[in-house]
Design a protein around this motif. Structure first.
Motif, PDB file in Angstrom:
ATOM      1  N   ALA A 137       0.877  -1.164   0.000  1.00 38.84           N
ATOM      2  CA  ALA A 137       0.000   0.000   0.000  1.00 38.84           C
ATOM      3  C   ALA A 137       0.911   1.209   0.000  1.00 38.84           C
ATOM      4  N   GLN A 138       0.799   2.049  -1.002  1.00 34.76           N
ATOM      5  CA  GLN A 138       1.703   3.179  -1.078  1.00 34.76           C
ATOM      6  C   GLN A 138       0.978   4.413  -1.584  1.00 34.76           C
ATOM      7  N   THR A 139       1.397   5.575  -1.077  1.00 33.74           N
ATOM      8  CA  THR A 139       0.846   6.818  -1.578  1.00 33.74           C
ATOM      9  C   THR A 139       1.482   7.106  -2.929  1.00 33.74           C
ATOM     10  N   VAL A 140       0.731   7.760  -3.782  1.00 33.09           N
ATOM     11  CA  VAL A 140       1.230   8.087  -5.116  1.00 33.09           C
ATOM     12  C   VAL A 140       1.022   9.563  -5.367  1.00 33.09           C
ATOM     13  N   GLU A 141       1.875  10.140  -6.200  1.00 33.42           N
ATOM     14  CA  GLU A 141       1.741  11.547  -6.558  1.00 33.42           C
ATOM     15  C   GLU A 141       0.712  11.676  -7.675  1.00 33.42           C
ATOM     16  N   PHE A 195      -3.623   6.652   8.601  1.00 36.52           N
ATOM     17  CA  PHE A 195      -3.662   5.676   7.522  1.00 36.52           C
ATOM     18  C   PHE A 195      -2.454   5.848   6.595  1.00 36.52           C
ATOM     19  N   LEU A 196      -2.151   7.082   6.211  1.00 39.18           N
ATOM     20  CA  LEU A 196      -1.023   7.339   5.315  1.00 39.18           C
ATOM     21  C   LEU A 196       0.304   6.955   5.975  1.00 39.18           C
ATOM     22  N   LYS A 197       0.435   7.223   7.266  1.00 37.64           N
ATOM     23  CA  LYS A 197       1.651   6.840   7.995  1.00 37.64           C
ATOM     24  C   LYS A 197       1.811   5.322   7.995  1.00 37.64           C
ATOM     25  N   TYR A 198       0.723   4.602   8.278  1.00 34.23           N
ATOM     26  CA  TYR A 198       0.778   3.137   8.276  1.00 34.23           C
ATOM     27  C   TYR A 198       1.139   2.601   6.897  1.00 34.23           C
ATOM     28  N   ALA A 199       0.587   3.200   5.850  1.00 36.32           N
ATOM     29  CA  ALA A 199       0.912   2.760   4.484  1.00 36.32           C
ATOM     30  C   ALA A 199       2.392   2.998   4.193  1.00 36.32           C
ATOM     31  N   ASP A 200       2.902   4.177   4.544  1.00 38.04           N
ATOM     32  CA  ASP A 200       4.316   4.486   4.307  1.00 38.04           C
ATOM     33  C   ASP A 200       5.247   3.578   5.113  1.00 38.04           C
TER      34      ASP A 200
END
Length: 93
Positions: free
Chosen positions: A21-25, A60-65
């Motif tokens: 699970a990763q954030t994307v630009e 959520f974003l921290k956990y994904a990162d």
């Protein structure tokens, strides 16, 4: 809190693992952050609403990162009868 789920495959009725699970630009609008969840059935793109739910969204974003979701499984998936298709809900952990 997720603003909207965009499911790439609604046939996630079995146990499918999350590979990453990763954030994307890929800003969809200024109030959201796009996250791509890669599963054994394909990718799922979600929008995380950082404007209306900043604490939940940032957690959520921290956990994904931190890759805390890697290797987890979905144990429930369903198609919702309201809203624009594709529309559904998944649960995992």
């Amino acid at each position: 809190m997720l603003k909207r789920f965009v499911l790439s495959a609604l046939a996630l009725l079995g146990f499918h693992s999350i590979a990453a699970a990763q954030t994307v630009e890929m800003p969809i609008d200024p109030e959201t952050v796009a996250v791509v969840i890669t599963t054994s059935m394909g990718e799922i793109t979600v929008e995380v609403d950082v404007e209306r739910a900043p604490i939940t969204a940032n957690n959520f974003l921290k956990y994904a990162d931190e890759k805390r979701f890697d290797g987890t499984v979905f144990y429930r998936a369903m198609q919702l009868d309201w809203g624009e298709a594709p529309n559904g809900m998944i649960q995992g952990g």
